[in-house]
Each structure stands twice: as C-alpha cells, then as structure tokens.
Write an enzyme that holds these catalytic residues in place. Structure first.
Site, mmCIF file in Angstrom:
data_model
loop_
_atom_site.group_PDB
_atom_site.id
_atom_site.type_symbol
_atom_site.label_atom_id
_atom_site.label_comp_id
_atom_site.label_asym_id
_atom_site.label_seq_id
_atom_site.Cartn_x
_atom_site.Cartn_y
_atom_site.Cartn_z
ATOM 1 C CB SER A 254 70.261 63.096 18.115
ATOM 2 O OG SER A 254 68.873 63.664 17.612
ATOM 3 C CE LYS B 120 68.617 62.567 14.056
ATOM 4 N NZ LYS B 120 68.321 62.800 15.478
#
Length: 796
Positions: free
Chosen positions: A682, A725
């Site tokens: 990511s 997140k």
C-alpha cells in the site's frame, strides 16, 4: 454410688491451656507465651507454692480466649517452679491438686480471674473398685504390647490405690490418638468415681484392640518374610495393615470400576479402561507403572464422553447478550446472530469455526464468553501464544515421563462438557521448531469432516469434537497458515471510533473501574469532556485497553486520597482534572504537528495493533544516480519503492524533468516506524508522492494521506484493510484521504460519523493523485527553512 461434694467459693487467677488437660496429682511443665498468661506468671514470680486455677480451651486455635472459650471444670494446681526462657516466654511446672467448678468470671485483664468452687473427691464404692481392677489389668496388657518399656513402668499402677486417682493417672498418659482433648475433659468432668473409671476403661480397651491388631500384623509379616524379601518388609506391612483395616487397594480399584460404569463411555473406550484397570489390580501401588496406569484410567473416566449442556437457542436472547456485553461491532454481531438462527432451525447442523481478526483490546476474546453465555454453553479458553510443540495440541504419548493429554482434551475435562465454546486465543502466535508444527496439528481439530474422531496421543482413543463450538482469535491474518485459515470463517473485528470509545467508557469502563476501586458515583463522576481528553491525549490505540488503564489511574488517585482520610465526594472528572492526575499530554493530533514539507508524504498502513499513519521522506544529494531505501522495511515495501522510482523515471518528460536527471544526484527514500506494517504494497502511492514532491519542489499537504499499490504502468490497485486505515486517518485528525477507486465498496464498512468528517478521493491512475496532495509553494522563501523537521512531527 459415690459422689463428690462441693466446698466454699474462692477467688483465684485462671490459666488457660490449649491442646492439654491437667489432671489432679499430675506434675507437668507448661510453656507460657500469650500476653495474659505471661502477666499471670510474672505476677507469680518468687511465689512458688501459690495456687492457680487451670482451665482448658474448647478450641485450641483461639489465641486470646475469654471465659466463653473455656470449659467450666478444671484443676486447681500449685506452682512448683517458674523458669524464664526468654523475653515474654516462660516454662511453669504445675502440680495438680484437685477438681473445681467455675462459678463466676471476674476479669480478663491484666490476667483472667474468677470465682471457683473446689470439688472434693467422694467416697469410693464397690463398683468403682471392681472397675479399677479391670482398668489396672487392661493397662498392664497395653504396656505388655508396647516394646522397649522399662520394667518398673507397670509397678506404678500398684502404687495408686484409689480408683479415681488411678483413672486420672492413666487418662493423663494415654496417647493423643486414643485420648483426645475432648475425651480427657469428659474424664475430668466425671465427678462420679465409677463413671470416671468406666470412661477410662473404654479408652484403654480401644488402645488395646489397636495394639493387638498391630501385633497380629507384625506376626503375619514375620511368618512370610524370608532372607530374599528383606527389602520388601515395609511394603508388605502396609498391605497387611490395609487388609486388616478393610482399606485395601481393591477399594480404589472398585471405585474406579464404578466410575467407568457411570461414565457413559463409548464401547471402545470402556474396553480400554477395563483392560487397564485389570492391569492395575495386579500392580504394587508403590511402582511407577501403577501411578501411570491409574492416572490414565482417571483421565478416561473424567472426560465428558457423553455429558452435554442443553443449548439455549433463542435469537433474541443471543442478540440481547451481545448488546449487553459489547458496544458496536455490528457486523460481528450480525454473523453470530445468523449462526444462532441456523442452529434454531437445524439443531443437528455443525456450526462454523469463526476466526476473529483485529487489533488488541477490541473484545475478540470476550466475544467468546458472550457467545457461550447466549448459547447456554460452558466456556473454555486455550492460550496458543508461543506454543511451539505439536504435543501441546495432540498430547504426549504415555511412554514419556510426566506425559499429559494435549490442551484440547485438558480444556474439555476442565469444562466438564463435550459441547462447550472453546476459544483458541492468538492462533497467529503459534511457532514452529524441531518438536513439530502445532498449527498443522490444529488442522484435524478444526476440520468438521474429521474432528468427530480426534485422537489425542495420550488418550489414544477417538474423541468426538464435532459438538464443540470453536472460536479463534488473531491480530494478524498473515501469520496464519493458509491450510488452517481455509478451515475458518474470517470475521474482521475493527478498531473503535472516537465516539464508540467514548460510549464504551461511559457505559462500561468507567462504572467498572469506579466499582473495582471501592468507590461510588458519590465519590467520582466521569464527564464526557474528561473521557474525551483521555482518548485524545493519553491513548493512541484501536481498542480500549489503554483507555481502561488510564481511567483506572484516575480512580486510583481518588482511592488513595480517600484512604488517606481526605474528602473525596462529588469529584467531577473533567479535562482539567484529567490533566492534573495524568500529567502532560502523551499524544497530540498528528496532522496538527505536521507542516507543508517538500519530499515528505503521509500514507496509511495496517499493523497488528490496528490502522496507523505511515510517513515517507525523500531527499536528494549530488551523486552518481544511486537510489537508497532505508527504514525497517520488508521486501515488498522495498519493491514498492523501486517501482515508484522507476515510474517517475519513465514519466520524466511529463513531470518536466531532464531525462538525465538521475545521473548527477543520489536519491534517499526513508520510511520510519514501518516495521510492523501488514500490507507493505500500500505504500507505493505514498512513495511516489514523496518523490514527485521532491523533484517538482512542491510541498505536500499535511492534512491529506494517500494509499494504494502502484504498477509500472501507472495503475492504482486496491488495498486491504481500508476500514482500519480510514479510522486511523480520522483518529489522527486528517481531513482528506486518497484511495484506489476499486476500494469504493469497502467504504460501506466505515461508520457514517467517520465518513462525514473525511473527504475521500477515489483514483484509478497515479496521474490523478498529485493535484490532490500537492500544495502550491509557500509565498515566503524562508517558511520551509523555519518549518519543523521531519523528526519533530512525532508527538511527544
């Protein structure tokens, strides 16, 4: 019948005895150490010949007795001698004179005093004399069965002519196992001489019977003993003693046989148990093999082969239990309610094996307790963190010393049911070494198609685990072997939002800690402002364990003040009070700490403790085109960094860069505090933003974070852990986030309150990210120089 007569009333000092009874005509030393008794003895110092009343305690454990704790009949005694043994410790030699009866207590301090009435010995009749002769004869028989006694011992009996005195003498010298304190006191209270002698005759006859049995046993052993059996003597004596007392090993075997009968074992297990029991009956109890076999049979009879608890299958009750025990976690509760609904419709259906994955402190383990309570089943927990031995799951074979069954069988024995809820805690912390792989051993346990005949190495018999409801917990799914993960249904247990934490603290944590610290609402009351101050400035976590610890710290402060006698009433725990107790802020919003910097970008990552921010820094220096990537990064993140550099190089013309821009400089990309990231890929977009900012000399907005996997062709691939997140970004005070467009569906899991506070940009290609994250240059040329350095952005 001869009876004693009473004399006048006297006022005397009273000495309390424990574990002893003083008889008339006896001379005994008494150790004195209790305060009242010491004061009495010190009062008698130098007064040898003084008289004192001696009474025995009813309960020898009483340290400082009152008159209610003493018998009412005792012995008047003359103080023969007082010996000082040390400070506050004396030895007093007493000579019993005669019986007395307690008339009236007078005082307890400085020592006990009372009015007593002496009881004179009455005349002796023919019945008492005949009983005395029988007593004297039985006592001689007893003395004859006791080895190594001096010859003159029996002659003492002939020197005592009076039946009452003879009974007192014998009662005072009988062993304690045949003449307890209670029995001796009965003899002392028997003022009738004939009755007194009769009591002592019964006591002597009991001892005579025991000694005769011991003598017979000794004779039997000697007849069987030979020169080659001398090392067998003690064992044979013990066997004969058990035979004579009716407590032979056969009783233990019979008890085991009865337990086998009522254990409702499967036929194969019952045959094995009876076979081992037959072997056990032919072994010596002192042999090691006897103990091993007996332990094995006991394990077999104690396992819940057929014992179950009735299921409470009520969807409404299940939902109510989950709501009472846990706040939020709606998706998790929904799945558990679905499982209960299916059980309500199909009671014979095997349930799924649920795996709860999430950061610490979000309630994964306690979910198991709630499920067990809602289903009416018993609860067991098996801690697997750090387990590296396969035998911990499957058990040790009985050939090993100290062998035991594995943790699954041990848990079933402990809960006493074959259909409990068992929580396999921390399955991601299982280890592997030379002793095997415990995760592989769990494959059979967690496979519904195989666990109806699970074989533990110690039990060595199939046991049906199909009715057990297995739940598992983990912090990080990446550490769980794929084969094991395939057997479980994964349920993400996300971190809590700020509002959820506040609600949990108000409804659960604060009342619990106030109660556990001995306080009430009258002493301490938490306000919403105070709880939010703890959440914002003293904790930084996905769960609520740290929050509970800080609330407990506030309660401890109030408890200490209350214990010191200070006024603690109506204390309001608001923001100033929290700061006074907990001190300076440990955490501050990270977005507020950051400045607009060139070459510094913010990303998002997921760790074993939940979502968190990731910072990427890039700088350049004169060089020869070297690229250096540092930080505690794994291979995937280093590859993401390399991909971002390659993409920038391939798009040099679009960024207005000299095609040879890398020839004369070196690049350094640093990713601090990222060692625990679970989804390193990511970081591709974040690294690209940092490089683009550096090369374009454009600062990055500090209130925006970007996450996504970057390909060499500029596509942005979806990433895992979107909810965690997004919660991390919201917790850190960010305003906008950039995510891959293919993660749009994952945003449905994010609470509405979080989505309303954030602006989420969804992108398909990397070209779309720079306009969203880059800020225009600062008007002041000195602003960047005066801005905080990257190291200063981490909160104090």
């Amino acid at each position: 019948m001869a009876r004693a007569t009473a004399a006048g009333v006297e006022r005397v000092a009273v000495l309390a005895l424990r574990n002893s009874v003083l008889f008339p005509l006896s001379v005994v030393p008494i150790n004195v150490g209790r305060q009242r008794s010491v004061r009495l003895v010190e009062d008698l110092l130098g007064r040898e010949g003084a008289e004192v009343a001696v009474l025995t305690q009813r309960n020898p454990d009483t340290v400082e007795p009152t008159f209610d704790d003493l018998y009412e009949v005792g012995t008047m005694a003359r103080v023969v001698r007082v010996i000082r043994l040390g400070t506050g410790n004396y030895s007093v030699v007493l000579n019993g004179l005669g019986r007395f009866r307690l008339v009236e207590p007078l005082s307890l301090e400085p020592f006990m005093r009372a009015e007593v009435q002496r009881v004179r010995e009455g005349p002796t009749d023919d019945v008492a004399r005949r009983l005395a002769e029988a007593l004297r004869e039985n006592t001689r028989r007893v003395l004859g069965l006791i080895p190594n006694l001096p010859e003159e011992t029996s002659s003492v009996l002939d020197n005592v002519a009076e039946p009452g005195a003879l009974a007192d003498l014998i009662a005072s010298n009988l062993p304690e196992e045949h003449a307890s304190i209670h029995l001796r006191q009965r003899v002392l209270e028997a003022f009738d001489v004939a009755e007194r002698v009769r009591l002592v005759v019964e006591m002597v006859e009991r001892q005579l019977q025991v000694l005769r049995v011991k003598d017979e046993i000794s004779t039997l052993v000697k007849e069987e003993m030979s020169r080659s059996q001398r090392d067998y003597v003690l064992r044979q004596q013990l066997k004969d003693i058990r035979d004579e007392l009716g407590e032979a090993d056969d009783d233990e075997i019979e008890r085991l046989r009865e337990r086998i009968t009522v254990a409702e074992m499967p036929p194969e297990a019952e045959r094995q148990a009876r076979k081992q029991l037959g072997r056990l009956s032919g072994m010596q109890p002192q042999s090691s093999e006897y103990q091993v076999t007996r332990s094995y049979v006991e394990w077999l009879v104690e396992l819940p082969w057929a014992r179950t608890t009735p299921d409470r299958i009520d969807v409404g009750y299940v939902r109510r239990c989950l709501d009472e025990d846990h706040f939020g976690l709606e998706e998790v509760k929904k799945r558990i309610v679905e499982y209960s609904a299916i059980r309500q419709l199909r009671t014979d259906k095997k349930g799924p094996i649920l795996l709860f994955v999430g950061p610490p402190g979000v309630g994964k383990t306690s979910l198991g307790k709630s499920i067990a309570r809602s289903m009416g089943r018993r609860y067991g927990r098996i801690a697997l963190g750090g387990v590296r031995d396969e035998a911990e799951i499957r058990g040790h074979r009985r050939t090993y010393v100290g062998a035991l069954p594995g943790r699954i069988i041990q848990a079933l024995k402990k809960v006493g049911s074959r259909n409990p809820v068992l929580v396999l805690d921390e399955v991601d912390k299982l280890g592997v070494d030379m002793r095997g792989d415990p995760a592989a051993a769990l494959l059979e346990v967690l496979d519904p198609a195989q666990n109806d005949s699970f074989v533990d190495h110690y039990i060595d018999l199939p046991f049906d685990l199909s009715q057990v409801t297995f739940l598992a917990t983990a912090n990080y799914r990446g550490e769980i072997p794929e084969a094991l993960l395939d057997r479980m249904e994964l349920i993400d247990v996300p971190g809590y939002t700020r509002n959820e934490k506040r609600a949990i603290a108000e409804q659960f944590l604060a009342p619990k800690q106030v109660l556990e610290h001995g306080l009430t609402d009258e002493h301490l009351r938490f306000t919403r402002e105070g709880i939010e101050a703890i959440i914002d400035h003293y904790t930084r976590e996905a769960g609520v364990r740290g929050l509970e610890r800080e609330i407990a710290a506030v309660c401890r402060d109030a408890a200490v003040k209350l214990a010191e006698g200070k006024e603690v009433r109506g204390v309001v725990v608001d923001r100033p009070y929290v700061e006074e107790v907990l001190g300076i802020h440990r955490f501050r919003p990270e977005a507020a700490e950051r400045r607009r910097l060139v070459g510094a970008a913010t990303g998002l990552m997921v760790t074993s403790t939940g979502g968190d921010l990731m910072f990427v820094e890039a700088t350049r220096m004169p060089g020869k085109g070297d690229i250096r990537v540092t930080g505690k990064m794994g291979h995937v993140m280093k590859e993401s960094a390399a991909a971002a550099v390659s993409f920038v190089r391939s798009r040099a013309d679009r960024f207005g860069l000299d095609p040879e821009w890398l020839r004369e400089i070196d690049l350094h990309v640093h990713v601090p505090r990222v060692g625990a990231a679970e989804d390193a890929a990511s970081s591709g977009i974040t690294i690209f933003v940092a490089l683009a900012s550096l090369l374009l000399d454009a600062p990055v907005r500090p209130d925006v974070a970007a996450a996504g996997e970057l390909t060499l062709r500029g596509s942005v691939l979806p990433i895992p852990g979107v909810k965690a997140k997004v919660l991390a970004a919201h917790r850190a005070g960010l305003r906008e986030i950039v995510l891959p467009a293919r993660n749009a569906a994952d945003l449905e899991e994010v609470p509405d309150e979080v989505r309303m506070d954030l602006v989420v940009h969804l992108i398909h290609r990397v070209d779309e990210v720079l306009p969203l994250v880059l800020a225009p240059p600062d008007p002041s040329p000195n602003e960047e120089a005066s801005a905080a350095s990257p190291d200063e952005r981490v909160p104090l």
